[in-house]
Design a protein around this motif. Structure first.
Motif, mmCIF file in Angstrom:
data_model
loop_
_atom_site.group_PDB
_atom_site.id
_atom_site.type_symbol
_atom_site.label_atom_id
_atom_site.label_comp_id
_atom_site.label_asym_id
_atom_site.label_seq_id
_atom_site.Cartn_x
_atom_site.Cartn_y
_atom_site.Cartn_z
ATOM 1 N N GLN A 133 0.815 -1.210 0.000
ATOM 2 C CA GLN A 133 0.000 0.000 0.000
ATOM 3 C C GLN A 133 0.852 1.265 0.000
ATOM 4 N N GLU A 134 2.016 1.182 0.625
ATOM 5 C CA GLU A 134 2.946 2.311 0.667
ATOM 6 C C GLU A 134 4.364 1.767 0.623
ATOM 7 N N CYS A 135 5.248 2.519 -0.001
ATOM 8 C CA CYS A 135 6.666 2.191 -0.012
ATOM 9 C C CYS A 135 7.432 3.495 0.147
ATOM 10 N N HIS A 136 8.206 3.570 1.227
ATOM 11 C CA HIS A 136 8.954 4.792 1.535
ATOM 12 C C HIS A 136 10.448 4.496 1.541
ATOM 13 N N MET A 137 11.252 5.391 0.957
ATOM 14 C CA MET A 137 12.709 5.321 1.048
ATOM 15 C C MET A 137 13.106 5.984 2.361
ATOM 16 N N LEU A 138 14.037 5.369 3.070
ATOM 17 C CA LEU A 138 14.408 5.856 4.391
ATOM 18 C C LEU A 138 15.885 6.204 4.494
ATOM 19 N N THR A 139 16.191 7.053 5.459
ATOM 20 C CA THR A 139 17.581 7.250 5.856
ATOM 21 C C THR A 139 17.868 6.233 6.954
ATOM 22 N N GLY A 140 19.127 6.011 7.248
ATOM 23 C CA GLY A 140 19.487 5.079 8.309
ATOM 24 C C GLY A 140 19.777 3.691 7.778
ATOM 25 N N PRO A 141 19.738 2.691 8.665
ATOM 26 C CA PRO A 141 20.164 1.338 8.287
ATOM 27 C C PRO A 141 19.193 0.601 7.359
ATOM 28 N N THR A 142 17.943 1.004 7.330
ATOM 29 C CA THR A 142 16.949 0.363 6.470
ATOM 30 C C THR A 142 16.738 1.228 5.228
ATOM 31 N N ASP A 143 16.622 0.588 4.073
ATOM 32 C CA ASP A 143 16.456 1.338 2.831
ATOM 33 C C ASP A 143 15.004 1.690 2.529
ATOM 34 N N TYR A 144 14.087 0.744 2.806
ATOM 35 C CA TYR A 144 12.674 0.943 2.456
ATOM 36 C C TYR A 144 11.772 0.472 3.586
ATOM 37 N N LEU A 145 10.658 1.163 3.729
ATOM 38 C CA LEU A 145 9.595 0.741 4.645
ATOM 39 C C LEU A 145 8.340 0.559 3.812
ATOM 40 N N LEU A 146 7.783 -0.661 3.869
ATOM 41 C CA LEU A 146 6.574 -0.986 3.120
ATOM 42 C C LEU A 146 5.428 -1.210 4.096
ATOM 43 N N ARG A 147 4.256 -0.723 3.742
ATOM 44 C CA ARG A 147 3.033 -1.091 4.467
ATOM 45 C C ARG A 147 2.317 -2.071 3.559
ATOM 46 N N VAL A 148 2.143 -3.284 4.086
ATOM 47 C CA VAL A 148 1.599 -4.389 3.307
ATOM 48 C C VAL A 148 0.309 -4.877 3.954
ATOM 49 N N VAL A 149 -0.705 -5.160 3.127
ATOM 50 C CA VAL A 149 -1.955 -5.745 3.628
ATOM 51 C C VAL A 149 -2.195 -7.073 2.930
ATOM 52 N N VAL A 150 -2.539 -8.085 3.733
ATOM 53 C CA VAL A 150 -2.818 -9.432 3.228
ATOM 54 C C VAL A 150 -3.929 -10.043 4.087
ATOM 55 N N ALA A 151 -4.426 -11.188 3.650
ATOM 56 C CA ALA A 151 -5.539 -11.833 4.348
ATOM 57 C C ALA A 151 -5.140 -12.390 5.715
ATOM 58 N N GLY A 152 -3.929 -12.873 5.849
ATOM 59 C CA GLY A 152 -3.501 -13.469 7.112
ATOM 60 C C GLY A 152 -2.044 -13.862 7.047
ATOM 61 N N LEU A 153 -1.600 -14.582 8.063
ATOM 62 C CA LEU A 153 -0.198 -14.956 8.181
ATOM 63 C C LEU A 153 0.262 -15.850 7.028
ATOM 64 N N ALA A 154 -0.549 -16.808 6.631
ATOM 65 C CA ALA A 154 -0.184 -17.677 5.511
ATOM 66 C C ALA A 154 -0.055 -16.860 4.228
#
Length: 152
Positions: free
Chosen positions: A93-114
């Motif tokens: 749903q969202e993908c952000h480029m970040l500063t620091g040790p992580t390059d990207y932060l994604l917000r993901v939606v799915v039906a469940g853990l599987a």
């Protein structure tokens, strides 16, 4: 953009379905100047569109995850490939480029853990060039707002 334009935008963020008459009343303008301002905001690309706020769980997407991704390399090809492939994933749903040790932060939606496991194994891993994936699952939401704060 002036404070009246910002009032219009805040009102439309709260309720994008209100009529021009209701909007004009709420921001203390007559209907014609209000509509003219809305059209100018649309034409300038400030007001990008109108959408429905759908409850993800009721829709069948009960699991939200924040996924932090670090790439193995930061060369142009790796970055472009990753970004192009992520843009094509509906679960992201969202993908952000970040500063620091992580390059990207994604917000993901799915039906469940599987479904999340399947998403990682069949949609993210094949992208390649990923050094690490770190996930946090949402178990509650304290605040979610699509309304920007007023500026002075």
């Amino acid at each position: 953009m002036d404070s009246k334009d910002r009032q219009i935008l805040r009102a439309l963020q709260r309720d994008g379905r209100m009529t021009n008459l209701e909007l004009a009343e709420q921001v203390n303008l007559s209907p014609s100047p209000c509509l003219r301002r809305v059209r100018n905001l649309e034409k300038a690309g400030v007001l990008k569109g109108y959408s429905a706020d759908v409850d993800a769980e009721a829709y069948g997407l009960a699991l939200t995850a924040f996924v932090r991704i670090t790439l193995e390399k930061h060369n142009e090809d790796t970055v472009k490939t990753f970004e192009r492939r992520v843009i094509a994933l509906d679960e992201v749903q969202e993908c952000h480029m970040l500063t620091g040790p992580t390059d990207y932060l994604l917000r993901v939606v799915v039906a469940g853990l599987a479904a999340y496991e399947d998403f990682i194994r069949t949609r993210i891993h094949p992208i390649g060039g990923i050094g690490s994936i770190d996930t946090s699952f949402v178990y509650g939401t304290v605040k979610k707002s699509g309304v920007y704060p007023m500026l002075d």
